[in-house]
Design a protein around this motif. Structure first.
Motif, PDB file in Angstrom:
ATOM      1  N   THR A 142      -5.032   2.755   2.999  1.00 62.29           N
ATOM      2  CA  THR A 142      -3.980   2.095   3.778  1.00 62.29           C
ATOM      3  C   THR A 142      -3.646   0.726   3.217  1.00 62.29           C
ATOM      4  OG1 THR A 142      -5.618   1.194   5.326  1.00 62.29           O
ATOM      5  CG2 THR A 142      -4.578   3.305   5.903  1.00 62.29           C
ATOM      6  N   HIS A 143      -4.660   0.000   2.722  1.00 67.30           N
ATOM      7  CA  HIS A 143      -4.423  -1.334   2.170  1.00 67.30           C
ATOM      8  C   HIS A 143      -5.641  -1.733   1.346  1.00 67.30           C
ATOM      9  CE1 HIS A 143      -6.685  -2.067   5.841  1.00 67.30           C
ATOM     10  NE2 HIS A 143      -6.877  -3.323   5.523  1.00 67.30           N
ATOM     11  N   LEU A 177       3.023  -0.439   7.992  1.00 64.45           N
ATOM     12  CA  LEU A 177       2.413  -1.023   9.175  1.00 64.45           C
ATOM     13  C   LEU A 177       2.529  -2.550   9.097  1.00 64.45           C
ATOM     14  CD1 LEU A 177      -0.726   1.305   9.416  1.00 64.45           C
ATOM     15  CD2 LEU A 177       1.442   1.502  10.650  1.00 64.45           C
ATOM     16  N   ARG A 178       1.980  -3.246  10.079  1.00 60.04           N
ATOM     17  CA  ARG A 178       2.132  -4.704  10.158  1.00 60.04           C
ATOM     18  C   ARG A 178       0.753  -5.354  10.144  1.00 60.04           C
ATOM     19  NH1 ARG A 178       3.417  -8.007  15.262  1.00 60.04           N
ATOM     20  NH2 ARG A 178       3.779 -10.109  14.435  1.00 60.04           N
ATOM     21  N   HIS A 179       0.340  -5.778   8.951  1.00 69.38           N
ATOM     22  CA  HIS A 179      -0.967  -6.404   8.780  1.00 69.38           C
ATOM     23  C   HIS A 179      -0.812  -7.627   7.878  1.00 69.38           C
ATOM     24  CE1 HIS A 179      -5.201  -6.565   9.289  1.00 69.38           C
ATOM     25  NE2 HIS A 179      -5.532  -6.192   8.062  1.00 69.38           N
ATOM     26  N   THR A 186       0.456  -2.777   4.081  1.00 63.32           N
ATOM     27  CA  THR A 186      -0.352  -1.701   4.654  1.00 63.32           C
ATOM     28  C   THR A 186       0.538  -0.535   5.046  1.00 63.32           C
ATOM     29  OG1 THR A 186      -1.912  -3.343   5.535  1.00 63.32           O
ATOM     30  CG2 THR A 186      -1.997  -1.131   6.494  1.00 63.32           C
ATOM     31  N   ASP A 222      -5.483  -0.875  10.862  1.00 64.80           N
ATOM     32  CA  ASP A 222      -5.229  -2.288  10.579  1.00 64.80           C
ATOM     33  C   ASP A 222      -3.754  -2.659  10.714  1.00 64.80           C
ATOM     34  OD1 ASP A 222      -7.920  -2.007   9.868  1.00 64.80           O
ATOM     35  OD2 ASP A 222      -7.765  -3.631   8.421  1.00 64.80           O
ATOM     36  N   THR A 223      -3.328  -2.795  11.956  1.00 66.04           N
ATOM     37  CA  THR A 223      -1.926  -3.121  12.202  1.00 66.04           C
ATOM     38  C   THR A 223      -1.759  -3.722  13.590  1.00 66.04           C
ATOM     39  OG1 THR A 223       0.343  -2.246  12.242  1.00 66.04           O
ATOM     40  CG2 THR A 223      -1.378  -0.840  13.170  1.00 66.04           C
ATOM     41  N   CYS A 252       3.919  -1.822  15.894  1.00 70.52           N
ATOM     42  CA  CYS A 252       5.104  -1.861  15.034  1.00 70.52           C
ATOM     43  C   CYS A 252       5.791  -0.504  15.048  1.00 70.52           C
ATOM     44  CB  CYS A 252       4.726  -2.242  13.595  1.00 70.52           C
ATOM     45  SG  CYS A 252       3.632  -1.064  12.774  1.00 70.52           S
TER      46      CYS A 252
END
Length: 301
Positions: free
Chosen positions: A60-61, A131-133, A137, A196-197, A200
Motif C-alpha cells: 500500500t505504501h 488513500l489519504r496518508h 498510499t 493507513d488512511t 477518503c
C-alpha cells in the motif's frame, strides 16, 4: 480455497503478541500477499503456509511496517525454488524503496515490478484507489466477475451430461439448450484492503459492496485526535466506512500497541456500522496473528 491468512496485526511497532503487518489472501490458485512487514517470513512458517503459495505481492505504501519483510519473503522463495514470476505492485513514489528492498533479497526469484500512480486496474480483477496518508498510499480491491451456477436437476432434464456440460459452459449453448436455461445467476465475490488512511473517497470506492473488507483500526474513537494527526482510522470510522459501503464482513487490524485489549474497538466499529444498508448488516471482527478468516458465503442473485 478462499480465505485470509492473518500474519501480523500490529501498527508501527510489534508487541509481544502482535507481529508487524502481513496478510495473505488465498483466492483459488492465487496467493496475494499484502504489506509484508518485518518478520512475515517467520509468520508464514508459523501459519503453515509455503512460500510458493505467494503468487503476487501488493504494497500500500513505503512505510517500514508494511514493507520491511519483502527481502525475507523473496529470499525464502528463492531458497524454496519458486520458479514462477512474482508481480509486485506498489505506489510509483515508493520505487526507490522497493528496488532497494528487492536488491537485498537472495537472487533467484523472477520479480516483476509494477509501480502505479493513479486509480485503475493493475492486474485482472485487481484495482487500486488512492488513500489519504502521510505518503502516497493506495488500497486494493479484488473482484470476481459475476457468473452462473449450474443446477443438476435442470441439466438432467435437458439431457446435458458428461463432456457436453463443459461445452455448454464454454460456449453458452449446447444444441438447443442455453446456459441460462439450466443455471441461476451467481454474484462474484469481492475483497478490499484499506490500510493507513484517513477517511477518503478512495476508501469508500474500494469498500463498496465488498464481501470482505480488511481495514486498519489503529485508534479507538476516544483517540480521534491522534488519528487525525497521523492520518489513520479510528475503529468507529472503519465501522462507518463498512456500514455506508454495504460491506459483508469487516476485519479490523493494524492496532496501536497502546491497546492491550482490542475488544472495545470491535464494539465501537459495530456501533458505527449498525445502520448498514446491507441485508443482515455488517459482521465485525478483530483478528490476532495467525487467524484465518474465510470469505463469507456467496450472496444469491
Amino acid at each position: 480455497m478462499r480465505e485470509l491468512v492473518v500474519l501480523g496485526t500490529a501498527s508501527q511497532a510489534p508487541t509481544r503478541t502482535r507481529n508487524h503487518n502481513g496478510y495473505l489472501l488465498r483466492w483459488d490458485d492465487q496467493g496475494i500477499l499484502f504489506d509484508p512487514g518485518e518478520g512475515t517470513q517467520r509468520q508464514l512458517l508459523l501459519a503453515g503456509v509455503a512460500s510458493s503459495a505467494v503468487t503476487r505481492i501488493c504494497l500500500t505504501h513505503a512505510h517500514g511496517d508494511h514493507t520491511f519483510g519483502l527481502p525475507g519473503i523473496l529470499s525464502r522463495m528463492s531458497l524454496d525454488g519458486v520458479a514462477d514470476p512474482v508481480p509486485v505492485h506498489y505506489p510509483a513514489s515508493a520505487d526507490p524503496v522497493v528496488r532497494a528492498l528487492v536488491a537485498l533479497a537472495r537472487p533467484g526469484v523472477d520479480v516483476r515490478l509494477h509501480p502505479h500512480g493513479a486509480a485503475g486496474e493493475v492486474a485482472p480483477g485487481l484495482r487500486v484507489e488512492p488513500l489519504r496518508h502521510r505518503v502516497e498510499t493506495f488500497g486494493y480491491r479484488l473482484t470476481e466477475p459475476d457468473g452462473r451456477t449450474l443446477r443438476p436437476a435442470l441439466l438432467e432434464e435437458a439431457g446435458v451430461r458428461g463432456a457436453d456440460v463443459g461445452v455448454l459452459v464454454a460456449q453458452g449453448r449446447w444444441r438447443d439448450v442455453r446456459l441460462e436455461d439450466v443455471s441461476v445467476p451467481r454474484r462474484g465475490q469481492s475483497f478490499a484492503f484499506v490500510m493507513d488512511t484517513a477517511p477518503c473517497d478512495g476508501a469508500a470506492a474500494l469498500a463498496q459492496d465488498v464481501d470482505l473488507l480488511v481495514a486498519e483500526s489503529t485508534y479507538a474513537d476516544e483517540d480521534a485526535a491522534l488519528a487525525r494527526e497521523h492520518l489513520h482510522l479510528t475503529a468507529g470510522q472503519a465501522g462507518a466506512l463498512a456500514g455506508a459501503a454495504g460491506v459483508g464482513t469487516l476485519v479490523l487490524t493494524h492496532f496501536s500497541s497502546r491497546y492491550a485489549d482490542v475488544r472495545p474497538l470491535a464494539e465501537q466499529a459495530r456501533a458505527a456500522a449498525a445502520s448498514s444498508r446491507r441485508p443482515g448488516g455488517v459482521a465485525v471482527r478483530t483478528v490476532d496473528d495467525l487467524d484465518r478468516v474465510p470469505l463469507p458465503r456467496r450472496r444469491s442473485g
